[in-house]
Design an enzyme around this catalytic site. Structure first.
Site, short mmCIF file in Angstrom:
data_model
loop_
_atom_site.label_atom_id
_atom_site.label_comp_id
_atom_site.label_asym_id
_atom_site.label_seq_id
_atom_site.Cartn_x
_atom_site.Cartn_y
_atom_site.Cartn_z
N PRO A 176 80.24 46.17 37.67
CA PRO A 176 79.37 47.36 37.66
C PRO A 176 79.43 48.12 36.33
O PRO A 176 78.50 48.84 35.99
CB PRO A 176 79.92 48.23 38.80
N ASP A 229 54.84 37.10 34.47
CA ASP A 229 55.75 37.91 35.28
C ASP A 229 55.71 39.38 34.95
O ASP A 229 55.49 39.76 33.81
CB ASP A 229 57.19 37.52 35.00
N GLU A 233 89.85 44.73 44.21
CA GLU A 233 89.68 45.88 43.33
C GLU A 233 89.32 45.46 41.90
O GLU A 233 89.14 46.31 41.03
CB GLU A 233 90.95 46.72 43.31
N1 4GY Z 1 76.90 45.98 40.52
N2 4GY Z 1 76.82 44.22 38.99
C1 4GY Z 1 78.55 44.17 40.32
C2 4GY Z 1 79.49 44.50 41.38
C3 4GY Z 1 81.58 43.89 42.51
C4 4GY Z 1 85.21 44.87 42.62
C5 4GY Z 1 84.81 43.57 40.57
C6 4GY Z 1 77.39 44.87 39.98
O1 4GY Z 1 77.58 43.16 38.68
N3 4GY Z 1 78.62 43.13 39.49
O2 4GY Z 1 79.32 45.45 42.11
N4 4GY Z 1 80.57 43.71 41.47
C7 4GY Z 1 82.91 44.29 41.97
C8 4GY Z 1 83.83 44.54 43.12
C9 4GY Z 1 85.71 43.82 41.71
C10 4GY Z 1 83.42 43.24 41.04
#
Ligand code: 4GY
Length: 248
Positions: free
Chosen positions: A90, A170, A117
């Protein structure tokens, strides 16, 4: 192109990647997808892949060694150095159409999925080329983002969408949202297909489609209009749209 996915849950990928266009791309050899489980590279008796966080706190952290060895293994499976190792996170760079097109240029794409985590940060520092995010929300793991990225990248590969290359029209390809599409019947429930699409006048149809793309983008995502170069004709079409709105 070869896409390698590093995930503790390989079964999650069988459904989404085994149908329709992604299946055809793989059957025809344009795309190969391999999923590698870091658990297969955990060499202790219980094949442990996670551990408690140093410094305390809740949840578990993925250990670095199994992921490191899994990545090393898929790196060694491909001779080309034209590869990119990407973490689903994220906190990464926002994933968009431009990023999909860019990633489609690599010979090998390695998508690393975290869970719990997160992953020991030394992987991020020393193994990962870049982190990408599919949106501002937190999922339970990187698996769904890896599928999203696989799908968006695969359809940018030459030949995957077929001869008359659908990606050119697109949403986002040209920076605008897509114009509306219609098929038979010409009239359904009394709802008609726009007359111009039946005219056979291709120049007029192109102009209408461009105008509808601009109309829909102006209404729903005006921010996109700031990021593209509009032609003099586009400005004219936007003027028409605005005066149509004013006139009701
Ligand atoms: N949003 N975009 C995402 C995500 C989960 C904890 C690391 C996102 O790319 N990945 O939410 N990934 C997390 C959960 C560990 C990945």
């Amino acid at each position: 192109m070869r896409i390698d996915i590093i995930s503790l849950f390989p079964e999650m990928f069988t459904g989404p990647l085994g149908h329709s266009i992604l299946k055809r791309a793989q059957d025809s050899g344009l795309l190969a997808v391999h999923v590698t489980n870091p658990r297969d590279f955990a060499y202790d008796k219980h094949r442990i892949v996670d551990d408690y966080p140093f410094g305390g706190g809740s949840g578990m952290v993925m250990k670095p060694e199994p992921i490191f060895r899994a990545v090393e293994n898929v790196v060694n499976a491909v001779a080309s150095a034209n590869r990119r190792i990407v973490l689903m996170c994220p906190g990464g760079q926002p994933f968009d159409q431009a990023k999909a097109r860019e990633l489609a240029g690599y010979e090998q794409l390695i998508l690393v999925c975290g869970h719990y985590e997160g992953i020991d940060d030394r992987i991020q520092q020393y193994v990962i080329d870049e982190a990408v995010s599919i949106g501002d929300y937190v999922l339970t793991g990187g698996e769904l983002p890896a599928m999203v990225i696989t799908d968006a990248v695969a359809r940018m590969l030459p030949g995957v969408l077929g001869a008359d290359d659908g990606a050119q029209h697109d949403s986002f390809y040209n920076g605008l949202l897509e114009y509306p599409q219609y098929t038979r019947p010409r009239e359904f429930n009394g709802w008609e297909v726009p007359e111009i699409l039946l005219s056979g006048d291709h120049a007029k149809i192109e102009r209408w489609r461009r105008k509808e793309s601009l109309r829909i983008t102006l209404a729903r995502r005006p921010d996109l209009l700031d990021n593209i170069e509009l032609t003099p004709q586009d400005h004219k079409l936007l003027q028409e749209i605005k005066s149509e709105q004013a006139g009701g």
